[in-house]
Each structure stands twice: as C-alpha cells, then as structure tokens.
Scaffold this active site. Structure first.
Site, PDB file in Angstrom:
ATOM      1  N   GLY A   1       1.765   4.752  12.889  1.00  0.00           N
ATOM      2  CA  GLY A   1       2.533   3.564  13.273  1.00  0.00           C
ATOM      3  C   GLY A   1       2.052   2.996  14.602  1.00  0.00           C
ATOM      4  O   GLY A   1       1.882   1.779  14.757  1.00  0.00           O
TER       5      GLY A   1
ATOM      6  N   GLU B   1       8.414  17.023  15.425  1.00  0.00           N
ATOM      7  CA  GLU B   1       8.833  16.824  14.038  1.00  0.00           C
ATOM      8  C   GLU B   1       8.053  17.783  13.133  1.00  0.00           C
ATOM      9  O   GLU B   1       6.830  17.869  13.230  1.00  0.00           O
ATOM     10  CB  GLU B   1       8.550  15.379  13.591  1.00  0.00           C
TER      11      GLU B   1
ATOM     12  N   CYS C   1      13.498  11.484   6.525  1.00  0.00           N
ATOM     13  CA  CYS C   1      13.309  11.102   7.922  1.00  0.00           C
ATOM     14  C   CYS C   1      14.601  11.287   8.707  1.00  0.00           C
ATOM     15  O   CYS C   1      14.570  11.449   9.922  1.00  0.00           O
ATOM     16  CB  CYS C   1      12.839   9.666   8.015  1.00  0.00           C
TER      17      CYS C   1
ATOM     18  N   LYS D   1       0.881  -1.179   0.000  1.00  0.00           N
ATOM     19  CA  LYS D   1       0.000   0.000   0.000  1.00  0.00           C
ATOM     20  C   LYS D   1       0.918   1.229   0.000  1.00  0.00           C
ATOM     21  O   LYS D   1       1.552   1.549   1.009  1.00  0.00           O
ATOM     22  CB  LYS D   1      -0.917  -0.068   1.227  1.00  0.00           C
TER      23      LYS D   1
ATOM     24  N   GLY E   1       6.357   5.575   8.305  1.00  0.00           N
ATOM     25  CA  GLY E   1       5.510   6.763   8.248  1.00  0.00           C
ATOM     26  C   GLY E   1       5.505   7.460   9.596  1.00  0.00           C
ATOM     27  O   GLY E   1       6.470   7.369  10.364  1.00  0.00           O
ATOM     28  N   SER E   2       4.403   8.113   9.890  1.00  0.00           N
ATOM     29  CA  SER E   2       4.341   8.930  11.103  1.00  0.00           C
ATOM     30  C   SER E   2       4.163   8.062  12.360  1.00  0.00           C
ATOM     31  O   SER E   2       3.658   6.939  12.293  1.00  0.00           O
ATOM     32  CB  SER E   2       3.170   9.901  10.996  1.00  0.00           C
TER      33      SER E   2
ATOM     34  N   GLU F   1       9.023   2.030  11.259  1.00  0.00           N
ATOM     35  CA  GLU F   1      10.026   3.101  11.174  1.00  0.00           C
ATOM     36  C   GLU F   1       9.262   4.404  11.114  1.00  0.00           C
ATOM     37  O   GLU F   1       8.475   4.623  10.181  1.00  0.00           O
ATOM     38  CB  GLU F   1      10.919   2.931   9.932  1.00  0.00           C
TER      39      GLU F   1
HETATM   40  P1  NAP Z   1       1.813   8.759   7.273  1.00  0.00           P
HETATM   41  O1  NAP Z   1       0.771   9.798   7.151  1.00  0.00           O
HETATM   42  O2  NAP Z   1       1.926   8.030   8.555  1.00  0.00           O
HETATM   43  O3  NAP Z   1       1.550   7.739   6.074  1.00  0.00           O
HETATM   44  C1  NAP Z   1       2.389   6.627   5.847  1.00  0.00           C
HETATM   45  C2  NAP Z   1       1.601   5.563   5.129  1.00  0.00           C
HETATM   46  O4  NAP Z   1       0.573   5.080   5.992  1.00  0.00           O
HETATM   47  C3  NAP Z   1       0.885   6.067   3.871  1.00  0.00           C
HETATM   48  O5  NAP Z   1       0.879   5.045   2.907  1.00  0.00           O
HETATM   49  C4  NAP Z   1      -0.525   6.320   4.387  1.00  0.00           C
HETATM   50  O6  NAP Z   1      -1.522   6.287   3.388  1.00  0.00           O
HETATM   51  C5  NAP Z   1      -0.676   5.145   5.323  1.00  0.00           C
HETATM   52  N1  NAP Z   1      -1.748   5.301   6.292  1.00  0.00           N
HETATM   53  C6  NAP Z   1      -2.457   6.388   6.640  1.00  0.00           C
HETATM   54  N2  NAP Z   1      -3.388   6.066   7.565  1.00  0.00           N
HETATM   55  C7  NAP Z   1      -3.256   4.748   7.811  1.00  0.00           C
HETATM   56  C8  NAP Z   1      -3.903   3.830   8.662  1.00  0.00           C
HETATM   57  N3  NAP Z   1      -4.882   4.209   9.483  1.00  0.00           N
HETATM   58  N4  NAP Z   1      -3.483   2.558   8.645  1.00  0.00           N
HETATM   59  C9  NAP Z   1      -2.473   2.159   7.858  1.00  0.00           C
HETATM   60  N5  NAP Z   1      -1.835   2.980   7.006  1.00  0.00           N
HETATM   61  C10 NAP Z   1      -2.214   4.260   7.000  1.00  0.00           C
HETATM   62  O7  NAP Z   1       3.271   9.346   6.962  1.00  0.00           O
HETATM   63  P2  NAP Z   1       3.721  10.222   5.718  1.00  0.00           P
HETATM   64  O8  NAP Z   1       3.160  11.601   5.893  1.00  0.00           O
HETATM   65  O9  NAP Z   1       3.454   9.489   4.448  1.00  0.00           O
HETATM   66  O10 NAP Z   1       5.302  10.247   5.891  1.00  0.00           O
HETATM   67  C11 NAP Z   1       5.953  11.152   6.726  1.00  0.00           C
HETATM   68  C12 NAP Z   1       6.341  10.500   8.025  1.00  0.00           C
HETATM   69  O11 NAP Z   1       7.094   9.331   7.744  1.00  0.00           O
HETATM   70  C13 NAP Z   1       7.244  11.351   8.881  1.00  0.00           C
HETATM   71  O12 NAP Z   1       6.844  11.263  10.217  1.00  0.00           O
HETATM   72  C14 NAP Z   1       8.618  10.726   8.706  1.00  0.00           C
HETATM   73  O13 NAP Z   1       9.505  10.915   9.776  1.00  0.00           O
HETATM   74  C15 NAP Z   1       8.255   9.299   8.552  1.00  0.00           C
HETATM   75  N6  NAP Z   1       9.303   8.542   7.892  1.00  0.00           N
HETATM   76  C16 NAP Z   1      10.083   7.728   8.657  1.00  0.00           C
HETATM   77  C17 NAP Z   1      11.113   7.002   8.069  1.00  0.00           C
HETATM   78  C18 NAP Z   1      11.970   6.092   8.886  1.00  0.00           C
HETATM   79  O14 NAP Z   1      12.691   5.287   8.322  1.00  0.00           O
HETATM   80  N7  NAP Z   1      11.923   6.177  10.200  1.00  0.00           N
HETATM   81  C19 NAP Z   1      11.325   7.101   6.701  1.00  0.00           C
HETATM   82  C20 NAP Z   1      10.519   7.948   5.962  1.00  0.00           C
HETATM   83  C21 NAP Z   1       9.496   8.655   6.564  1.00  0.00           C
HETATM   84  P3  NAP Z   1      -2.046   7.652   2.733  1.00  0.00           P
HETATM   85  O15 NAP Z   1      -0.884   8.230   2.033  1.00  0.00           O
HETATM   86  O16 NAP Z   1      -3.118   7.181   1.829  1.00  0.00           O
HETATM   87  O17 NAP Z   1      -2.535   8.509   3.854  1.00  0.00           O
END
Ligand code: NAP
Length: 479
Positions: free
Chosen positions: A229, A381, A280, A171, A224-225, A246
C-alpha cells in the site's frame, strides 16, 4: 478449467496460466487463471476509458438495475460461489456463505444508491441565485484486492465505483482470484456494457506497476499489506492519482473485570481464530484486567483447544488452513518468535499434519500469555491463528497498551460499564470499534476503514463509499 481475463467485454483465455490450489488440499487445483501482462492492464485501462462516456452518461437508476441483476445472478449461483471460495481460500463453508451473502447485499445496497446519489442544495446569500453541488464520477479506477475476503472486498469496491459512473480495472489477489472472477462473470451476464468492468489476474508486482502507470487511470483503491500500500501510494502520488488504502492491523480487545466473562471469552476466541485469524479486523492482542487475567487465560486456552481444525468443506470444522505456504511460514516463524519472547504457548503452537491435514497449510490455533507490549508478537501483524494475551493493571493501563502501536484498524472492549464504554469510544485509536462483540464482523451499511498507519483516504462502504468514487461539481445559477 481455464479462467480468462475479462477485457473490453471479452473473455481472454489465451496465454500462460497460473494455478489456484486448495490450501486445505494442495493436490486439488481449483482452477487455472490466465496470467495477465502489463499490456493487458494497459489495454483494459484504455477499454475502460472508452466505455466511460456512455456509462457515466447513463442514469443512476439504470446503472443500479445492472447491479441488481448481478446480485440476483450471484444469488442464483450462491452455493457454487461459496464452495469456490472455501476451495480457493480455505475459510469454512458457513463463513464463505456469509461472505457471498454480504457481497450480494453490498451490490443491492449500492444499486439503490443509483436512485439517490445525494448531492447538496443550500440557500444562497444572493438574491435569486440557486446553488447546488452534484456528484460526478472520477473516471477510470484501478481496484487491487487481497485474498482474505476474496468476494466481499472486490464487491465493496466494484459496486460503489460502478454506481457512481466510473469504469474499472480489477486486479484480484493471486491466491484467491476465483471469487472475484465470479462477480465479474455476474456483471457480464447482467449486461454491463463492454469496457465498463475489466478483470486482469496475475503477478501483483507487474500488474500493479502497470496499473498506476496506465495513462487513463484517475484513482486506485487498494486493500492489502502496508508494504504494498505504501509503495502504491508513492507511485500514485507522483501522478496525482486519487488513492484509498486499507492495510494491516494489530487489533486489540480489552477485557475488563466487570465484563460478562463467558461472553468475553467467546468473543475473543471468535475474533482471534475464525477465518484462521486472517481477517483484517481479527483480534491479535487480548488486553485483560489483572483481576480476571489468570482465569481468562485458562478459559481462552481451554476453549481454543476445542476448536476443530480441518477442511472447511467438512461440516463441523471451525478453523480452516492458512491461505498458502508463505502465510503458513509466516505464522510458524512468529510462533517461534513468541516462544522465545513469551515462553511456551498455553495451547497450540504446531503445524498440523496428521492424516488428511498433511496436504494442507494447517496450524493449531495458538495462545500466548504473559506477552508484554514490547514483544514482537504484540507489535507486528501476523495474520494467522495466533493470539497474544497481555495483562493490564486497570482500564487506563489497558487503553495505553491498546493505543501504543502504529496500527489503528479495529478495536474492541468487553465491559458492562457504560462510563468506560464511552471513555473507550472517544479515546480508542481505531476506525472500527465494537463493544461486547468480536472485533471482527462488520456490516456494509456504515463506513469501514482504519486510522493511523492502517488506512489512508476516504472510508469504504456505507454512504461514505461515494466520497472516494465521486467528485462534486458545484453550480451557481441566477434565475
Ligand atoms: P498484499 O500482498 O499486499 O496483496 C494485496 C494485493 O496487492 C494483491 O492483489 C497483490 O497481488 C497486489 N500486489 C502485490 N504487489 C503489488 C504491487 N507492487 N503493486 C500493486 N499491487 C500489488 O496483501 P495480501 O497478502 O493479499 O493480504 C493481506 C494483507 O491485507 C494484510 O496485511 C491485511 O491486514 C490486509 N487487509 C486489510 C484490510 C483492511 O480493510 N484494512 C482488509 C483485508 C486485508 P498478488 O496477490 O498477485 O501478489
């Protein structure tokens, strides 16, 4: 073009769609993606379960050959795949090319693991007993990925999952699904058997829930966030799914007075602002020793003001847009919070709307000085081009500021002292450390991941990636 979902070896192009727009020019639609449903996810998970016996029964080198072919296909389409990424995510074309190259390397690296797949062989205490442990796949794995590395993160989950013999449902992030779609297209063209790889785009809330509830699922790997997570963790734990998370960071770079000054300035500016601060592992806190603090703030502000912001497809542009309206609003909101808490920024601080920038989500790279550890922009963040510079009395003070927050993804130090380097290495509370390099910019051959609230579960990438995607089967054999 309509980009379909990929379920059980078929492209599904029917149904409602959502638009993928260029954040540098929102008038441009990069593509229309079929909006997957909970039913699609369930079907994909069952297709993955049906494909599992044959795929996991195939030899590791044979699975590796399919990964090598997918890498070759991505390589042939390199220019297109990189341009797609710049158009959907906004990072500059050179950055996008670097990321696609990394995805190709990741696929080749894990293709090779198919011929190694290290187990364990140890001597028994008993006479004529041969004992060993071999790896076996865990089953159907759900992969949920963010938009900021829209190719490399799907790659570093897909490749180890597949080489271990698992089948997957991916996804991708709704803000940038095309880069992941390109990888799935390459796997399809490389001959991955039907059902082995499944791709369902659409709303994270709906599909994420369907994924953790899908009966065949055995594990979820999420990047992701923290908010999403942690929610996934709770849901997945109810079913005893294996989970790898992560998540967010608030990464520090410590700059000591003995550092190579110019190199430290370049490293901090690079880590804070390249990819629009949306890595990230980006530096969002520079913690600078008192003796060089004022000079360092001036030099970083001067260097940052010279960064060229614009459409990442244009040569010479160094900083692209925020990925979407939501991210832009978040960044502007934190800049206002920063103004109230720490005063006017030393540079930047505005949305850019002049000329062609009016159609995109552009923000000036922004530097706040005199930020203290209790300020919001030093703790939360932001995930954008905003740097908080903080003053430290000495090395000990810098270490305590760096470690004072709940995140622990990456961390960096700029120093010429070997002794302090090692002090730092042993005491820094982060999973990824750099010394005299930017805090961002990792390779695929070593474990990747954070500590504290940033991560949960085994590390990704390098040999460590096999730990999450496989299980041991231990054998005692009397001969
Ligand atoms: P996000 O809003 O958490 O989304 C990540 C993924 O989760 C997307 O595919 C999103 O789909 C999906 N998602 C949303 N709601 C969900 C739910 N209820 N259940 C399961 N999946 C769901 O994060 P983002 O805005 O894409 O990315 C930014 C964040 O990622 C930042 O906090 C960053 O620090 C973190 N990040 C961490 C790393 C690491 O390695 N630690 C690497 C890269 C990014 P949709 O797009 O359709 O909402």
């Amino acid at each position: 073009m309509i980009y379909g979902n990929y379920i059980d070896g078929e492209w599904r192009t029917a149904g409602a769609t959502f638009e993928n727009r260029n954040p540098a020019n929102t008038a441009e639609v990069v593509g229309n993606f079929v909006r997957g449903t909970a039913g699609d996810v369930d079907e994909a998970a069952h297709a993955a379960a049906a494909a599992l016996p044959a795929w996991s029964g195939m030899s590791g080198p044979a699975r590796g050959n399919i990964l090598y072919k997918a890498a070759d296909i991505l390589d042939r389409n390199f220019e297109q795949v990189a341009a797609d990424m710049t158009r959907e995510e906004g990072k500059t074309l050179p950055e996008a090319k670097g990321e696609v190259r990394r995805s190709i390397n990741i696929f080749r690296y894990f293709a090779g693991e198919g011929a190694r797949m290290p187990g364990m062989l140890v001597p028994s205490e008993r006479d004529r007993v041969h004992m060993f442990a071999l790896r076996k796949p865990i089953g159907v794995v759900g992969l949920v990925t963010p938009w900021n590395f829209p190719s490399a993160i799907p790659a570093w989950k897909l490749a180890p999952a597949l080489i271990c013999g698992n089948t997957v449902v991916l996804k991708p992030a709704s803000a940038a699904p095309l880069s992941a779609w390109r990888i799935v297209e390459a796997l399809h063209q490389a001959g991955a058997p039907k059902g082995v790889v499944n791709f369902v785009a659409g709303s994270g809330g709906e599909l994420g829930k369907a994924l953790v509830e899908a009966a065949p699922l055995k594990a979820v790997s999420f990047t992701g966030s923290c908010e999403i997570g942690n929610w996934l963790h709770a849901e997945a734990s109810r079913r005893h799914l294996r989970i790898q998370l992560e998540m967010g960071g608030k990464n520090p770079t410590i700059v000591l007075a003995d550092a190579d000054f110019n190199c430290a300035v370049e490293n901090v500016v690079n880590a804070a602002f390249f990819s629009t601060g949306q890595k990230c592992t980006a530096t969002s806190r520079a913690i600078v020793e008192d003796a060089i603090y004022d000079r360092f703030v001036d030099a970083v502000a001067a260097r940052t003001s010279r960064l060229k912001v614009g459409d990442g497809m244009q040569p010479g542009v160094e900083i692209g847009p925020c990925v979407d309206q939501g991210q832009l609003d978040t960044v502007l909101r934190y800049i206002e919070i920063g103004r109230k808490e720490s005063g006017e920024p030393r540079c930047g601080g505005r949305r850019l709307t002049e000329g062609a920038l009016a159609n995109g989500y552009f923000v000036e790279p922004t530097v706040f000085a005199d930020v203290t550890p209790d300020h919001t922009i030093a703790r939360e963040e932001i995930f954008g081009p905003v740097l908080a510079i903080m003053r430290a009395r000495d090395f000990e003070d810098a270490m305590s500021i760096a470690n004072s927050i709940p995140f622990g993804l990456s961390s960096s130090i700029q120093t010429t002292s070997l002794s302090r380097t090692f002090e730092y290495i042993y005491r820094a509370e982060a999973g990824l450390l750099t010394v005299n390099l930017p805090s961002a910019g990792v390779e695929y051959q070593l474990p990747f991941g954070g500590t504290k609230d940033s991560s949960f579960g085994p590390k990704e990438q390098g040999p460590a990636a096999l730990e999450f995607y496989s299980d041991y089967k231990t054998v005692y054999l009397k001969y």
